[in-house]
Design a protein around this motif. Structure first.
Motif, short mmCIF file in Angstrom:
data_model
loop_
_atom_site.label_atom_id
_atom_site.label_comp_id
_atom_site.label_asym_id
_atom_site.label_seq_id
_atom_site.Cartn_x
_atom_site.Cartn_y
_atom_site.Cartn_z
N ALA A 197 0.79 -1.22 0.00
CA ALA A 197 0.00 0.00 0.00
C ALA A 197 0.83 1.28 0.00
O ALA A 197 0.38 2.30 -0.53
N THR A 198 2.02 1.26 0.58
CA THR A 198 2.79 2.50 0.69
C THR A 198 3.30 2.99 -0.66
O THR A 198 3.71 2.18 -1.51
N ASP A 199 3.29 4.29 -0.84
CA ASP A 199 3.79 4.87 -2.08
C ASP A 199 5.17 5.50 -1.89
O ASP A 199 5.64 6.25 -2.74
N ARG A 200 5.81 5.20 -0.78
CA ARG A 200 7.15 5.74 -0.49
C ARG A 200 8.20 4.66 -0.74
O ARG A 200 8.29 3.71 0.05
N PRO A 201 9.00 4.82 -1.80
CA PRO A 201 10.01 3.80 -2.11
C PRO A 201 10.98 3.54 -0.95
O PRO A 201 11.36 2.40 -0.71
N TRP A 202 11.35 4.62 -0.25
CA TRP A 202 12.32 4.44 0.83
C TRP A 202 11.74 3.60 1.98
O TRP A 202 12.47 2.88 2.65
N LEU A 203 10.42 3.68 2.21
CA LEU A 203 9.81 2.86 3.26
C LEU A 203 9.79 1.40 2.84
O LEU A 203 10.05 0.50 3.65
N LYS A 204 9.50 1.15 1.55
CA LYS A 204 9.55 -0.22 1.04
C LYS A 204 10.94 -0.81 1.26
O LYS A 204 11.09 -1.95 1.73
N HIS A 278 16.12 9.70 0.83
CA HIS A 278 15.08 10.45 0.13
C HIS A 278 15.35 10.43 -1.37
O HIS A 278 16.46 10.70 -1.81
N SER A 279 14.32 10.12 -2.13
CA SER A 279 14.47 10.09 -3.58
C SER A 279 14.31 11.46 -4.21
O SER A 279 14.69 11.69 -5.36
N ARG A 280 13.72 12.38 -3.47
CA ARG A 280 13.57 13.76 -3.96
C ARG A 280 13.57 14.70 -2.76
O ARG A 280 13.29 14.30 -1.63
N SER A 281 13.88 15.95 -3.05
CA SER A 281 13.91 16.95 -1.99
C SER A 281 12.49 17.29 -1.57
O SER A 281 11.60 17.44 -2.40
N ALA A 282 12.29 17.38 -0.27
CA ALA A 282 10.97 17.71 0.27
C ALA A 282 11.15 18.35 1.64
O ALA A 282 11.78 17.76 2.53
N GLY A 283 10.58 19.55 1.78
CA GLY A 283 10.72 20.24 3.05
C GLY A 283 12.18 20.56 3.32
O GLY A 283 12.88 21.12 2.49
N GLY A 284 12.65 20.16 4.48
CA GLY A 284 14.05 20.40 4.82
C GLY A 284 14.98 19.28 4.40
O GLY A 284 16.19 19.36 4.61
N ALA A 285 14.43 18.21 3.85
CA ALA A 285 15.25 17.05 3.45
C ALA A 285 15.67 17.17 2.00
O ALA A 285 14.86 17.48 1.12
N LYS A 286 16.95 16.92 1.75
CA LYS A 286 17.48 16.97 0.39
C LYS A 286 17.48 15.57 -0.22
O LYS A 286 17.63 14.57 0.49
N ALA A 287 17.34 15.51 -1.52
CA ALA A 287 17.40 14.23 -2.22
C ALA A 287 18.75 13.57 -1.97
O ALA A 287 19.80 14.22 -2.08
N GLY A 288 18.71 12.29 -1.60
CA GLY A 288 19.94 11.56 -1.32
C GLY A 288 20.30 11.52 0.15
O GLY A 288 21.15 10.73 0.56
N SER A 289 19.69 12.40 0.95
CA SER A 289 20.00 12.40 2.39
C SER A 289 19.32 11.23 3.08
O SER A 289 18.33 10.68 2.59
N SER A 290 19.85 10.86 4.23
CA SER A 290 19.28 9.72 4.97
C SER A 290 17.94 10.08 5.58
O SER A 290 17.62 11.26 5.76
N ILE A 291 17.15 9.06 5.88
CA ILE A 291 15.85 9.27 6.51
C ILE A 291 16.04 9.38 8.01
O ILE A 291 16.68 8.53 8.63
N LYS A 292 15.49 10.41 8.62
CA LYS A 292 15.60 10.55 10.07
C LYS A 292 14.83 9.42 10.75
O LYS A 292 13.80 8.96 10.25
N LEU A 293 15.35 8.98 11.88
CA LEU A 293 14.75 7.84 12.58
C LEU A 293 13.31 8.12 13.00
O LEU A 293 12.45 7.23 12.92
N ASN A 294 13.04 9.33 13.45
CA ASN A 294 11.67 9.66 13.84
C ASN A 294 10.72 9.61 12.64
O ASN A 294 9.55 9.24 12.78
N THR A 295 11.24 9.98 11.46
CA THR A 295 10.43 9.91 10.25
C THR A 295 10.13 8.46 9.90
O THR A 295 9.01 8.12 9.51
N LEU A 296 11.12 7.59 10.07
CA LEU A 296 10.91 6.16 9.84
C LEU A 296 9.78 5.63 10.72
O LEU A 296 8.89 4.92 10.27
N THR A 297 9.83 6.01 11.99
CA THR A 297 8.82 5.55 12.95
C THR A 297 7.43 6.09 12.58
O THR A 297 6.44 5.34 12.58
N LEU A 298 7.36 7.38 12.29
CA LEU A 298 6.08 8.02 12.01
C LEU A 298 5.42 7.48 10.74
O LEU A 298 4.23 7.11 10.76
N ILE A 299 6.17 7.40 9.64
CA ILE A 299 5.59 6.95 8.37
C ILE A 299 5.27 5.46 8.42
O ILE A 299 4.28 5.01 7.84
#
Length: 367
Positions: A197-204, A278-299
């Protein structure tokens, strides 16, 4: 006040000297009683030597210091503040080979302990004080924290005894809190629904790596492409420091994926050193940067709740977290004949068995 009548067996002894026969071995021992304080002092089995020392203690000024030194009250060492000992302990616990994560956690717990006992003298701290402190966590429904604090306090006092700061460990007589695990397990059915169901490649990718490798959230977020070489993905666990080499040929039939294939999927059109990024820049996150741990938990939680709703599953008040993929990995790999203890990096099998416990989340097949 007249002295007590002498025992018939002590008539031949000078005042204040007494004999006693040990019924177990028949040996005779001599004891001197200080007429001032009433304290008793053993003088051994040699009657002649005992008589001489007793006479000297009773009459002779020249020889009096020999026994007086033994009669003198022992010098009691001045008590010291518990906060002062914590300064000493602060230099001891880093030598125990703790991981960076455990060191950080220990420092935080020591601050709480200092706040509770810092102004007390270390020898004055009693079991009741420790029990009352631990009870504050138990009453707040934080039994695991109570157990962790008890373990740390026990070590703090053990080291204090070894250093001569105190003589007793007031923690030993306390009981560890009884904790019941409330968080429900993650089922393979729910995992597949979330993944689809998820549309976020990084979560997959994070979910695939978690299930294939069985590693913790911190370690999934820290995986780098450079750690993949010589046919292995190299992982140094942040919590324990365990060094694992996971074969990239590792395959989990339950999800139809192998580690090499997932690492390849992690390489997208964005240049990054992180497997999960991150596959693309969004908000304060730049494309290619690592996913913050809290973001992993939340999503992850958002995907879990949506998938559970679609399946009509009631997850209850304590739904499975990202960490529960570690338990699911242990169960799936064990079912396919692999040793989950090595995969998870546990030092003892008992811990692995806890992770393999499905807590009633799976059906039991009866042939």
């Amino acid at each position: 006040m007249a002295p007590r009548p002498r025992n018939p067996g002590s008539k031949d002894l000078p005042p204040n000297l007494y004999r006693k026969t040990d019924r177990r071995n028949g040996a005779t021992y001599y004891t001197y009683r200080d007429p001032v304080s009433g304290r008793m002092f053993g003088l051994g089995k040699d009657k002649e030597a005992a008589v001489m020392e007793a006479v000297a203690a009773n009459h002779a000024e020249v020889l009096r210091p020999t026994l007086r030194a033994r009669i003198a009250e022992p010098v009691v060492e001045a008590d010291r503040k518990f906060a002062d000992w914590l300064i000493e302990y602060d230099a001891i616990y880093p030598e125990k080979g703790l991981s960076v994560h455990t060191m950080r956690t220990t420092r935080s717990r020591l601050r709480a302990i200092k706040e509770a006992f810092g102004n007390k003298y270390i020898r004055s701290i009693r079991t009741m004080d420790i029990a009352s402190f631990l009870a504050t966590f138990t009453k707040a429904d934080k039994a695991p924290m109570s157990k962790a604090m008890r373990s740390l306090l026990r070590d703090v006092f053990t080291e204090a005894i070894a250093a001569g700061w105190c003589d007793l460990n007031p923690v030993d007589a306390t009981r560890p809190a009884r904790s019941k695990v409330k968080r429900s397990r993650l089922s393979l059915e729910l995992w597949k629904a979330m993944h689809a169901a998820t549309d976020r490649p990084w979560l997959k990718r994070a979910m695939e790596l978690a299930l294939l490798t069985g590693q913790r959230r911190d370690d999934i977020g820290s995986m780098l492409f450079k750690d993949d070489h010589d046919g292995f993905l190299h992982v140094v666990q942040s919590k324990t420091g365990a060094r694992l080499r996971l074969s990239t040929a590792l395959r989990l039939e339950a999800i139809g994926l192998d580690l090499a294939g997932v690492i390849k999927l992690c390489r997208d059109r964005v240049v990054s050193k992180h497997l999960v990024h991150h596959s693309r820049s969004a908000g304060g996150a730049k494309a290619g940067s690592s996913i913050k741990l809290n973001t992993l938990t939340l999503i992850f939680a958002e995907a879990r709740d949506q998938a559970a709703a679609n399946l009509g599953i009631d997850l209850g008040p304590h739904p499975p977290s990202f960490h529960e993929m570690r338990s699911l990995a242990a169960r799936l790999h064990a079912a396919e004949g692999r040793d989950p203890q090595k995969l998870l990096g546990h030092r003892n099998a008992a811990m692995t068995e806890m992770y393999k416990d499905g807590r009633g989340s799976e059906w039991i097949d009866v042939a």
